[in-house]
Design a protein around this motif. Structure first.
Motif, PDB file in Angstrom:
ATOM      1  N   MET A 200      55.679 -24.386 -12.751  1.00 23.28           N
ATOM      2  CA  MET A 200      54.311 -24.529 -13.225  1.00 23.28           C
ATOM      3  C   MET A 200      54.262 -25.745 -14.139  1.00 23.28           C
ATOM      4  O   MET A 200      54.991 -25.820 -15.120  1.00 23.28           O
ATOM      5  N   ASN A 201      53.398 -26.680 -13.840  1.00 22.49           N
ATOM      6  CA  ASN A 201      53.267 -27.863 -14.677  1.00 22.49           C
ATOM      7  C   ASN A 201      52.276 -27.602 -15.810  1.00 22.49           C
ATOM      8  O   ASN A 201      51.720 -26.512 -15.919  1.00 22.49           O
ATOM      9  N   ALA A 202      52.051 -28.627 -16.644  1.00 26.01           N
ATOM     10  CA  ALA A 202      51.173 -28.450 -17.805  1.00 26.01           C
ATOM     11  C   ALA A 202      49.767 -28.055 -17.376  1.00 26.01           C
ATOM     12  O   ALA A 202      49.137 -27.198 -17.992  1.00 26.01           O
ATOM     13  N   SER A 203      49.282 -28.670 -16.300  1.00 23.98           N
ATOM     14  CA  SER A 203      47.949 -28.336 -15.814  1.00 23.98           C
ATOM     15  C   SER A 203      47.892 -26.890 -15.329  1.00 23.98           C
ATOM     16  O   SER A 203      46.928 -26.174 -15.590  1.00 23.98           O
ATOM     17  N   GLY A 204      48.947 -26.463 -14.625  1.00 26.13           N
ATOM     18  CA  GLY A 204      49.006 -25.084 -14.157  1.00 26.13           C
ATOM     19  C   GLY A 204      49.035 -24.094 -15.305  1.00 26.13           C
ATOM     20  O   GLY A 204      48.413 -23.030 -15.245  1.00 26.13           O
ATOM     21  N   LEU A 205      49.761 -24.456 -16.353  1.00 28.97           N
ATOM     22  CA  LEU A 205      49.826 -23.590 -17.535  1.00 28.97           C
ATOM     23  C   LEU A 205      48.463 -23.512 -18.213  1.00 28.97           C
ATOM     24  O   LEU A 205      48.039 -22.443 -18.649  1.00 28.97           O
ATOM     25  N   GLN A 206      47.759 -24.652 -18.280  1.00 28.23           N
ATOM     26  CA  GLN A 206      46.429 -24.652 -18.874  1.00 28.23           C
ATOM     27  C   GLN A 206      45.464 -23.781 -18.072  1.00 28.23           C
ATOM     28  O   GLN A 206      44.629 -23.079 -18.642  1.00 28.23           O
ATOM     29  N   GLN A 207      45.603 -23.821 -16.756  1.00 24.00           N
ATOM     30  CA  GLN A 207      44.758 -22.972 -15.906  1.00 24.00           C
ATOM     31  C   GLN A 207      45.069 -21.496 -16.135  1.00 24.00           C
ATOM     32  O   GLN A 207      44.160 -20.664 -16.167  1.00 24.00           O
ATOM     33  N   PHE A 208      46.354 -21.168 -16.305  1.00 27.47           N
ATOM     34  CA  PHE A 208      46.729 -19.778 -16.563  1.00 27.47           C
ATOM     35  C   PHE A 208      46.197 -19.328 -17.923  1.00 27.47           C
ATOM     36  O   PHE A 208      45.677 -18.224 -18.051  1.00 27.47           O
ATOM     37  N   VAL A 209      46.292 -20.206 -18.916  1.00 28.84           N
ATOM     38  CA  VAL A 209      45.760 -19.884 -20.249  1.00 28.84           C
ATOM     39  C   VAL A 209      44.256 -19.653 -20.159  1.00 28.84           C
ATOM     40  O   VAL A 209      43.721 -18.707 -20.751  1.00 28.84           O
ATOM     41  N   ALA A 210      43.573 -20.502 -19.405  1.00 27.61           N
ATOM     42  CA  ALA A 210      42.125 -20.334 -19.237  1.00 27.61           C
ATOM     43  C   ALA A 210      41.809 -18.993 -18.571  1.00 27.61           C
ATOM     44  O   ALA A 210      40.837 -18.325 -18.944  1.00 27.61           O
ATOM     45  N   LEU A 211      42.634 -18.595 -17.620  1.00 23.20           N
ATOM     46  CA  LEU A 211      42.446 -17.284 -16.979  1.00 23.20           C
ATOM     47  C   LEU A 211      42.612 -16.160 -17.998  1.00 23.20           C
ATOM     48  O   LEU A 211      41.783 -15.250 -18.064  1.00 23.20           O
ATOM     49  N   VAL A 212      43.667 -16.222 -18.781  1.00 17.80           N
ATOM     50  CA  VAL A 212      43.917 -15.168 -19.773  1.00 17.80           C
ATOM     51  C   VAL A 212      42.770 -15.104 -20.774  1.00 17.80           C
ATOM     52  O   VAL A 212      42.314 -14.014 -21.141  1.00 17.80           O
ATOM     53  N   VAL A 213      42.281 -16.257 -21.205  1.00 16.12           N
ATOM     54  CA  VAL A 213      41.145 -16.291 -22.141  1.00 16.12           C
ATOM     55  C   VAL A 213      39.915 -15.666 -21.481  1.00 16.12           C
ATOM     56  O   VAL A 213      39.209 -14.862 -22.101  1.00 16.12           O
ATOM     57  N   ALA A 214      39.662 -16.023 -20.227  1.00 10.04           N
ATOM     58  CA  ALA A 214      38.506 -15.458 -19.513  1.00 10.04           C
ATOM     59  C   ALA A 214      38.624 -13.943 -19.385  1.00 10.04           C
ATOM     60  O   ALA A 214      37.642 -13.217 -19.564  1.00 10.04           O
ATOM     61  N   LEU A 215      39.823 -13.467 -19.099  1.00 11.50           N
ATOM     62  CA  LEU A 215      40.033 -12.016 -18.983  1.00 11.50           C
ATOM     63  C   LEU A 215      39.847 -11.321 -20.321  1.00 11.50           C
ATOM     64  O   LEU A 215      39.331 -10.197 -20.383  1.00 11.50           O
ATOM     65  N   ASP A 216      40.245 -11.989 -21.389  1.00  8.15           N
ATOM     66  CA  ASP A 216      40.155 -11.400 -22.721  1.00  8.15           C
ATOM     67  C   ASP A 216      38.720 -11.358 -23.235  1.00  8.15           C
ATOM     68  O   ASP A 216      38.384 -10.507 -24.051  1.00  8.15           O
ATOM     69  N   ARG A 217      37.901 -12.259 -22.758  1.00  8.92           N
ATOM     70  CA  ARG A 217      36.527 -12.373 -23.263  1.00  8.92           C
ATOM     71  C   ARG A 217      35.555 -11.354 -22.689  1.00  8.92           C
ATOM     72  O   ARG A 217      34.428 -11.244 -23.163  1.00  8.92           O
ATOM     73  N   THR A 218      35.972 -10.635 -21.678  1.00 11.68           N
ATOM     74  CA  THR A 218      35.038  -9.697 -21.053  1.00 11.68           C
ATOM     75  C   THR A 218      35.680  -8.324 -20.881  1.00 11.68           C
ATOM     76  O   THR A 218      36.897  -8.210 -20.790  1.00 11.68           O
ATOM     77  N   THR A 219      34.811  -7.324 -20.854  1.00 10.28           N
ATOM     78  CA  THR A 219      35.277  -5.972 -20.551  1.00 10.28           C
ATOM     79  C   THR A 219      34.810  -5.542 -19.165  1.00 10.28           C
ATOM     80  O   THR A 219      35.193  -4.483 -18.683  1.00 10.28           O
ATOM     81  N   ALA A 220      33.987  -6.402 -18.547  1.00  9.84           N
ATOM     82  CA  ALA A 220      33.429  -6.075 -17.229  1.00  9.84           C
ATOM     83  C   ALA A 220      34.473  -6.302 -16.134  1.00  9.84           C
ATOM     84  O   ALA A 220      35.004  -7.394 -15.990  1.00  9.84           O
ATOM     85  N   THR A 221      34.746  -5.264 -15.385  1.00 11.34           N
ATOM     86  CA  THR A 221      35.747  -5.335 -14.325  1.00 11.34           C
ATOM     87  C   THR A 221      35.403  -6.409 -13.293  1.00 11.34           C
ATOM     88  O   THR A 221      36.271  -7.164 -12.868  1.00 11.34           O
ATOM     89  N   ASN A 222      34.141  -6.491 -12.893  1.00  8.45           N
ATOM     90  CA  ASN A 222      33.739  -7.487 -11.895  1.00  8.45           C
ATOM     91  C   ASN A 222      33.952  -8.908 -12.400  1.00  8.45           C
ATOM     92  O   ASN A 222      34.349  -9.789 -11.632  1.00  8.45           O
TER      93      ASN A 222
END
Length: 72
Positions: free
Chosen positions: A1-23
């Motif tokens: 995983m390169n730096a860009s890939g890691l940033q995308q994964f971090v963005a995913l984790v942040v997005a998952l953390d920001r919502t409680t909605a399953t959808n």
């Protein structure tokens, strides 16, 4: 995983953390997986499911090595 890939994964984790909605969580995961190389996607699924690696070296051995290496 390169730096860009890691940033995308971090963005995913942040997005998952920001919502409680399953959808919303599923949509974020779908977008991430669609835009991510297969090898990175597998690692992301591994970490998101809470899987752990089997310990290859016992903690006691690591402590002994660290103590010998640092001369403590």
């Amino acid at each position: 995983m390169n730096a860009s890939g890691l940033q995308q994964f971090v963005a995913l984790v942040v997005a998952l953390d920001r919502t409680t909605a399953t959808n919303d969580k599923l949509t974020a995961i779908e977008r991430y997986l669609a835009a991510t190389p297969p090898l990175d996607a597998v690692w992301a699924i591994h970490f998101l499911t809470g899987r752990r690696f089997r310990r290859a070296v016992p903690v006691r051995a690591l402590r002994a090595f660290a103590a010998a290496w640092t001369e403590l």
